[in-house]
Design a protein around this motif. Structure first.
Motif, mmCIF file in Angstrom:
data_model
loop_
_atom_site.group_PDB
_atom_site.id
_atom_site.type_symbol
_atom_site.label_atom_id
_atom_site.label_comp_id
_atom_site.label_asym_id
_atom_site.label_seq_id
_atom_site.Cartn_x
_atom_site.Cartn_y
_atom_site.Cartn_z
ATOM 1 N N MET A 1 32.389 -40.811 -51.234
ATOM 2 C CA MET A 1 32.988 -39.505 -51.324
ATOM 3 C C MET A 1 34.420 -39.585 -50.775
ATOM 4 S SD MET A 1 31.763 -35.900 -49.776
ATOM 5 C CE MET A 1 31.067 -35.267 -51.254
ATOM 6 N N ILE A 2 35.333 -38.936 -51.458
ATOM 7 C CA ILE A 2 36.734 -38.912 -51.046
ATOM 8 C C ILE A 2 36.980 -37.666 -50.203
ATOM 9 C CG2 ILE A 2 39.110 -38.742 -51.834
ATOM 10 C CD1 ILE A 2 38.224 -40.207 -54.369
ATOM 11 N N GLU A 3 37.611 -37.877 -49.065
ATOM 12 C CA GLU A 3 37.954 -36.758 -48.193
ATOM 13 C C GLU A 3 39.452 -36.547 -48.205
ATOM 14 O OE1 GLU A 3 36.814 -36.291 -43.960
ATOM 15 O OE2 GLU A 3 34.934 -37.143 -44.713
ATOM 16 N N ALA A 4 39.859 -35.273 -48.186
ATOM 17 C CA ALA A 4 41.291 -34.960 -48.160
ATOM 18 C C ALA A 4 41.521 -33.758 -47.260
ATOM 19 C CB ALA A 4 41.794 -34.660 -49.564
ATOM 20 N N GLU A 5 42.639 -33.787 -46.592
ATOM 21 C CA GLU A 5 43.036 -32.669 -45.730
ATOM 22 C C GLU A 5 44.251 -32.011 -46.369
ATOM 23 O OE1 GLU A 5 42.783 -30.010 -42.762
ATOM 24 O OE2 GLU A 5 41.399 -31.695 -42.958
ATOM 25 N N ALA A 6 44.104 -30.795 -46.835
ATOM 26 C CA ALA A 6 45.183 -30.105 -47.540
ATOM 27 C C ALA A 6 46.156 -29.424 -46.594
ATOM 28 C CB ALA A 6 44.600 -29.081 -48.505
ATOM 29 N N ARG A 7 45.709 -29.110 -45.435
ATOM 30 C CA ARG A 7 46.565 -28.393 -44.482
ATOM 31 C C ARG A 7 47.347 -29.363 -43.605
ATOM 32 N NH1 ARG A 7 42.034 -25.208 -41.781
ATOM 33 N NH2 ARG A 7 40.710 -26.335 -43.174
ATOM 34 N N PRO A 8 48.537 -28.932 -43.151
ATOM 35 C CA PRO A 8 49.270 -29.796 -42.209
ATOM 36 C C PRO A 8 48.544 -29.806 -40.867
ATOM 37 C CG PRO A 8 50.424 -27.723 -42.522
ATOM 38 C CD PRO A 8 49.277 -27.725 -43.483
ATOM 39 N N PRO A 9 48.739 -30.832 -40.098
ATOM 40 C CA PRO A 9 48.093 -30.900 -38.781
ATOM 41 C C PRO A 9 48.490 -29.711 -37.905
ATOM 42 C CG PRO A 9 49.140 -32.982 -39.324
ATOM 43 C CD PRO A 9 49.535 -32.008 -40.378
ATOM 44 N N LEU A 10 47.592 -29.293 -37.064
ATOM 45 C CA LEU A 10 47.826 -28.140 -36.198
ATOM 46 C C LEU A 10 49.009 -28.367 -35.259
ATOM 47 C CD1 LEU A 10 46.865 -25.345 -35.496
ATOM 48 C CD2 LEU A 10 45.240 -26.344 -33.893
ATOM 49 N N ALA A 11 49.204 -29.580 -34.803
ATOM 50 C CA ALA A 11 50.314 -29.876 -33.891
ATOM 51 C C ALA A 11 51.658 -29.624 -34.568
ATOM 52 C CB ALA A 11 50.233 -31.310 -33.403
ATOM 53 N N ALA A 12 51.773 -29.974 -35.850
ATOM 54 C CA ALA A 12 53.022 -29.747 -36.575
ATOM 55 C C ALA A 12 53.283 -28.255 -36.739
ATOM 56 C CB ALA A 12 52.976 -30.433 -37.932
ATOM 57 N N LEU A 13 52.242 -27.505 -37.034
ATOM 58 C CA LEU A 13 52.381 -26.053 -37.164
ATOM 59 C C LEU A 13 52.810 -25.431 -35.840
ATOM 60 C CD1 LEU A 13 52.037 -23.411 -38.732
ATOM 61 C CD2 LEU A 13 49.630 -23.440 -38.057
ATOM 62 N N ALA A 14 52.183 -25.850 -34.761
ATOM 63 C CA ALA A 14 52.527 -25.330 -33.437
ATOM 64 C C ALA A 14 53.975 -25.657 -33.087
ATOM 65 C CB ALA A 14 51.583 -25.898 -32.388
ATOM 66 N N ALA A 15 54.434 -26.843 -33.431
ATOM 67 C CA ALA A 15 55.816 -27.230 -33.147
ATOM 68 C C ALA A 15 56.797 -26.375 -33.943
ATOM 69 C CB ALA A 15 56.026 -28.709 -33.467
ATOM 70 N N ARG A 16 56.484 -26.113 -35.216
ATOM 71 C CA ARG A 16 57.360 -25.266 -36.035
ATOM 72 C C ARG A 16 57.431 -23.850 -35.485
ATOM 73 N NH1 ARG A 16 54.579 -26.130 -41.144
ATOM 74 N NH2 ARG A 16 54.872 -23.905 -41.417
ATOM 75 N N ILE A 17 56.304 -23.306 -35.058
ATOM 76 C CA ILE A 17 56.269 -21.962 -34.490
ATOM 77 C C ILE A 17 57.063 -21.922 -33.184
ATOM 78 C CG2 ILE A 17 54.756 -20.238 -33.439
ATOM 79 C CD1 ILE A 17 52.684 -20.997 -35.590
ATOM 80 N N ALA A 18 56.939 -22.958 -32.368
ATOM 81 C CA ALA A 18 57.669 -23.007 -31.095
ATOM 82 C C ALA A 18 59.172 -23.076 -31.337
ATOM 83 C CB ALA A 18 57.214 -24.207 -30.272
ATOM 84 N N ARG A 19 59.621 -23.870 -32.334
ATOM 85 C CA ARG A 19 61.057 -23.946 -32.644
ATOM 86 C C ARG A 19 61.573 -22.599 -33.132
ATOM 87 N NH1 ARG A 19 59.645 -28.919 -35.034
ATOM 88 N NH2 ARG A 19 59.735 -27.949 -37.092
ATOM 89 N N LYS A 20 60.791 -21.931 -33.956
ATOM 90 C CA LYS A 20 61.191 -20.623 -34.477
ATOM 91 C C LYS A 20 61.292 -19.603 -33.339
ATOM 92 C CE LYS A 20 60.004 -17.542 -38.273
ATOM 93 N NZ LYS A 20 59.086 -17.332 -39.393
ATOM 94 N N ALA A 21 60.320 -19.608 -32.435
ATOM 95 C CA ALA A 21 60.341 -18.698 -31.296
ATOM 96 C C ALA A 21 61.541 -18.972 -30.392
ATOM 97 C CB ALA A 21 59.042 -18.821 -30.501
#
Length: 56
Positions: free
Chosen positions: A1-21
């Motif tokens: 079975m092939i596994e795939a993660e479509a979402r970006p990692p949570l750490a990257a999202l948190a970093a983007r939100i922190a830069r925006k804030a």
């Protein structure tokens, strides 16, 4: 079975939100300082008017 993660990692999202804030906070502080000085240039600074559109 092939596994795939479509979402970006949570750490990257948190970093983007922190830069925006941080950009929003810096713009708010600078805008407040310029408002107290009654600096009309604050209305001509794109960095202060649209801080979330600034490049990293």
């Amino acid at each position: 079975m092939i596994e795939a993660e479509a979402r970006p990692p949570l750490a990257a999202l948190a970093a983007r939100i922190a830069r925006k804030a941080a950009r929003l906070a810096e713009a708010r502080v600078e805008n407040g300082v310029r408002a107290r000085r009654r600096d009309p240039g604050r209305w001509r600074s794109a960095r202060l008017l649209w801080p979330t559109f600034a490049e990293d």
